[in-house]
Design a protein around this motif. Sequence first.
Motif, short mmCIF file in Angstrom:
data_model
loop_
_atom_site.label_atom_id
_atom_site.label_comp_id
_atom_site.label_asym_id
_atom_site.label_seq_id
_atom_site.Cartn_x
_atom_site.Cartn_y
_atom_site.Cartn_z
N MET A 1 12.95 -14.00 13.34
CA MET A 1 13.91 -13.98 14.45
C MET A 1 15.15 -14.78 14.07
O MET A 1 16.28 -14.37 14.38
N ALA A 2 14.94 -15.91 13.41
CA ALA A 2 16.08 -16.73 13.00
C ALA A 2 16.96 -15.94 12.04
O ALA A 2 18.20 -15.93 12.18
N PHE A 3 16.33 -15.26 11.11
CA PHE A 3 17.07 -14.43 10.17
C PHE A 3 17.87 -13.36 10.92
O PHE A 3 19.07 -13.18 10.71
N ALA A 4 17.18 -12.65 11.83
CA ALA A 4 17.83 -11.56 12.55
C ALA A 4 19.00 -12.08 13.38
O ALA A 4 20.07 -11.47 13.42
N LEU A 5 18.80 -13.23 14.02
CA LEU A 5 19.85 -13.77 14.88
C LEU A 5 20.98 -14.36 14.05
O LEU A 5 22.16 -14.15 14.33
N ALA A 6 20.61 -15.11 13.02
CA ALA A 6 21.63 -15.81 12.23
C ALA A 6 22.52 -14.84 11.47
O ALA A 6 23.69 -15.12 11.22
N ILE A 7 21.98 -13.71 11.09
CA ILE A 7 22.80 -12.73 10.40
C ILE A 7 23.39 -11.74 11.40
O ILE A 7 24.56 -11.39 11.34
N GLY A 8 22.55 -11.31 12.33
CA GLY A 8 22.94 -10.23 13.24
C GLY A 8 24.10 -10.59 14.14
O GLY A 8 25.04 -9.80 14.32
N ILE A 9 24.07 -11.80 14.70
CA ILE A 9 25.12 -12.17 15.65
C ILE A 9 26.48 -12.33 14.96
O ILE A 9 27.45 -11.69 15.38
#
Lengths: 536, 310, 325
Positions: free
Chosen positions: B110-118
């Motif tokens: 989730m951290a990966f998805a949020l940190a890159i995605g946002i």
Amino acid sequence: MTQESSSARTAGHLGQNLVILLALGVAACAHREDAPAQTLRFHNMAEPRTLDPAGATGVADRNLLLALSEGLAAFDPRTAAPVPGAAERWETSADGLLWTFHLRAARWSNGDPLTAADFRRSWLRVLDPATASPLASQLFEIVGAAEFAAGTGSAPQVGIEAHGDRELRVRLRRPMPWLAQLSASSPLVPVHSAAGAAGAFVRRERFVGNGPFVLEERVPNFRIVMVKNPNYWDAGNVTIQRIVAYSSESKQAAVDAFRAGRTDWVDDFPSAQASSWLGRPELRTSPYLAVSFLRFNTTKAPFRDARVRRAIHMAIDRTLLCERVLRLGQRPAQQLVPRCVTGVSGYVPVAGLPFSPERARALLAEAGFPQGRGLPPIELQYDTNEDWKRICEAVQAMLREHLQIDVYLVNKEKKTVIDDEERLAYLGMSRGSWIGDFADPMAFLEVFTSSSSTNRTGFANAQYDALLERARASADEPARRALMAQAERLLVEEELPFTPLYEFVKQTLVHPERIVDGFHENLLGMHPMKWIRLRR
Amino acid sequence: MIHHPFTRAAVRVAARTAGVLLAVALLSFALLRAAPGGPFSEDRSVPAAVRANLEKRYHLDEPLALQAARYLWDLAHGDLGPSFRYADFTVNDLLAVGLPSTLALGAAAMAFALAIGIPLGMAAAARRGGLIDRLASGISVAGLALPTFVLGPLLVAFFAVTLRWFEPSGLEHPADLVLPAIALGAGPLAVITRLTRAGMLDTLSQEYIRTARAKGLPERTVLFRHGLRPSLVPVLTYLGPALAAVLTGSLVVESVFTIPGIGQYVVRGAFNRDYPVVLGVILVGTTFLVVANALVDLLLTALDPRVRER
Amino acid sequence: MTKPIVEIENLCVSFERDGARTEVLRSVDLQVRRGEALGVVGESGSGKSTLFLAAARLLPPSASVSARKLQISGHDVSRLSRSKLTAIRGATIGFVFQDASASLNPYLTIGRQLCEMVEQHRHAEAPRAMELAEQELAAVAIPDPASTLHKYPHQLSGGQRQRAALAMALLAKPAVLVADEPTTALDPTVQAQVLELLGRLRRERGLALAMVSHDLGVVAGICDRVAVLYAGRVVEEAAASSLFSRPRHPYTAALLASAPRLTGLRPSRLAAIPGTPPRPGELPTGCAFAPRCPRAVSRCRSEVPPQITQNESRFSCFEPLGEPA
């Protein structure tokens, strides 16, 4: 020029920072401690069911148990023949019914002395109905054992006697030439008197063993760490300091870890994978005490008729199967007992019926199905596995080609296949295999007696049962072999409740520069870790 | 002032969780038992007498209703029962060892998805149609099109086997989470990138953004102070489904990377007919999802003052 | 005469959408002088809102803007650096938009939105910024300024929101305030109050005001000068008194006629003018108003009427109404 493009610039910087951050992360992760030189790391297939000898049925369980404990005998790393273990010697009476094991002075990992009473208690524990061990029947030739296990006898009546601390006597109903082998195998290793306590097979502080290594850490479905046992009697000959055994059901992950240099040895992996390693020094294949076959449901038409079973058997080209489909040195099997058994037991398996499409067609016509006409659709079920799929597809094609029979394949998960077999609910053929517990034909032949719960074909032949009973009772080895051969001939040349396919080979990947000595291939696929030498 | 409604919300969540758990437990119990075969069906068939002993030990010889009642009774006491397949462990043991790994993996994903995605979604929206936007849409498509069981082995083959930057499997070092977190987070990353981009585009077209610019605020302030929070509302709304996706995805990822989490027990447990293990994992997962969704609701409330009022 | 704060010459703005270009403003000249109140009047689609957004470079990237001259306080806006531009926005030219419920950020407190104005342009930090914000809220007659600072826009009434937006725009002490339909979304009574407030504050602070509205009535009470926009062009510009008493362009006249009374009561629709304004991109040749114009002659339909300047006023029409006094 408008304003929003400046927000783009801000965002551009953001993207740049991100890339830098990621790169830093990667760099930070790139280094880690390497394993010490004398640590053996290997892939041990799926998570063991248990480290309790009475429940340990799988190969993964066995690999670990034989590092953590030691039976009266131990396995020779080259031949898998029994050599002195916890017992320094043993002898058998002339009639083969009394075995006397002489224990060496040895200690448990906690320093307690290891005594004959420990072995007696451990063996009785396997038989005890309260333990509900699936392995109990392996000891049923011991006087009073079957009765104790069935709840009709009692422990004192069982013919396992401790004489002093160093002598164990075993009284048998009928000869068991393989008892020395069996006493080296995992069900008969001793367990400490504290083994009943919770966590005895999980926690370092609770575990007590008598093997070359002791339990250090156990993370289910990940790894088991063992360290050298300083109290082991032969500790001076053990050079490995630490063993990390990884457990994973994913064979791909196992091969990847080996490729990436994380493991020194992958104990078993699918032949589909192995073909890409052909010709490489890492790949080692060797005959394995196991055979693959297709069971027939002999209680249902058309396989009630032995002629139909024989016809199917003779229409399968096993040479083609081994050379074109399996390709790792598997040997065609027209018989039940793998030929590698000869070296240990002296038994020479029978020839069986050859591949012969003409005779197969004739048999089928004789049974009332000329050119396969009138046959109901035939089901061949197998449990999910890439190898089984390829094999069953090959068989399907051969039967179509040689007998004009349409076979349809049904893929089920393993428990369902076994359940179908046990209830005799399958509609034709079912893929199966058998790994011998010890290197004696009896380990295979007894599977298809009428009382065997693993028979699962509905086959029940009084003559076959009687032949095996007589073989069991015989103390004369040539006579015993002859009786077993006669039984095997009856099984695979006339009755064929199954059709054998091939003898297994075991594929292992071994890092040739890490493991420099003491690792050998043998028919039991045993690699006793105390002998393995890693590069210094 | 906040305390009271919050307590009420907590009680409501707890009650809902308990209800859902009971329903899930009973349904799973029934479904599991409907499957053919049993925990003791093995290549080596156990003799009938031994099987009877085994079934007695685990109460499998009792009527199903009684077994279910027994299970619920133990469950109410926090005991999830023994494992048939992993006989040396109880289900509580297995979960105690596996749950931290699964949570670490899920959090990393989730951290990966949020940190890159946002940031990626923001950048894509800010320079719409530009290079970053095209990159972002490429990543989105790839993240959605590549299933975990394809992406995982690809990552292993390249970064672990060929480059040897990472370990191919296992979890012995925090860095071992990198590849599985990427494999697991790729799907949510794709969605989060899209949602952030769409949210940001929507926000940037709002009048209050024009006001913020008209006020003479620097673009950074406009984007982050005025634009970010409203753009994140759709992302936050997606967090509930994302957590569910991550949880189910970890079934696959844990297998591919041999991570000793609890996800692998769902499929394996079912194959092994290890009823208590499957039930235990399902119940823990369900609890986690219900609680996580409640937390997301709370977070949404905290983010948008207009929702907070109600 | 002092130098104008906003100077616009020959401003053309067009939007590009799906490959098609739509002209919204066509060679517009306009000035806002220091201290004066200018009304910019036109129907929706006339380009009146675009005008000052273009001047402050606040249009989206899809807009293309060209002008012979585009200056705020003597700075050439089209060549300003980002930091200069942000310094001018807010501090020199302030904006109040039509609907404060949309133009105030719903996620931030009033205090936050006001303070950042102070922090940005007056370089005062937190406690002082709050103080100034509170004073400004008091100046726009918000009843409880201290507690209002901690509220979110949706917690205020429409009138209070618009007052807060006004306070926000005034906090950076701009030289000119662009009020784009500032009262349209409000109830008539509140509308009158806000207009009154706007007029008072402007006089007290010597602020220039550009009041953009579709409603001549709103403009009448406040503005010194009025420019009338039709289809992207200024069709008439004059001192308020002369424009209201003697409109020269028929469109101005029609607007006046359609507004029942110039008292700031209900904004009236332009129902009295026959036809509908042309859609941008579908402009007729000649005078854009010709199809709706009762005075149109054939020439009106073929030629764009040139701008005629007389004294302080100008108009573009071949057939103007009576001569000014």
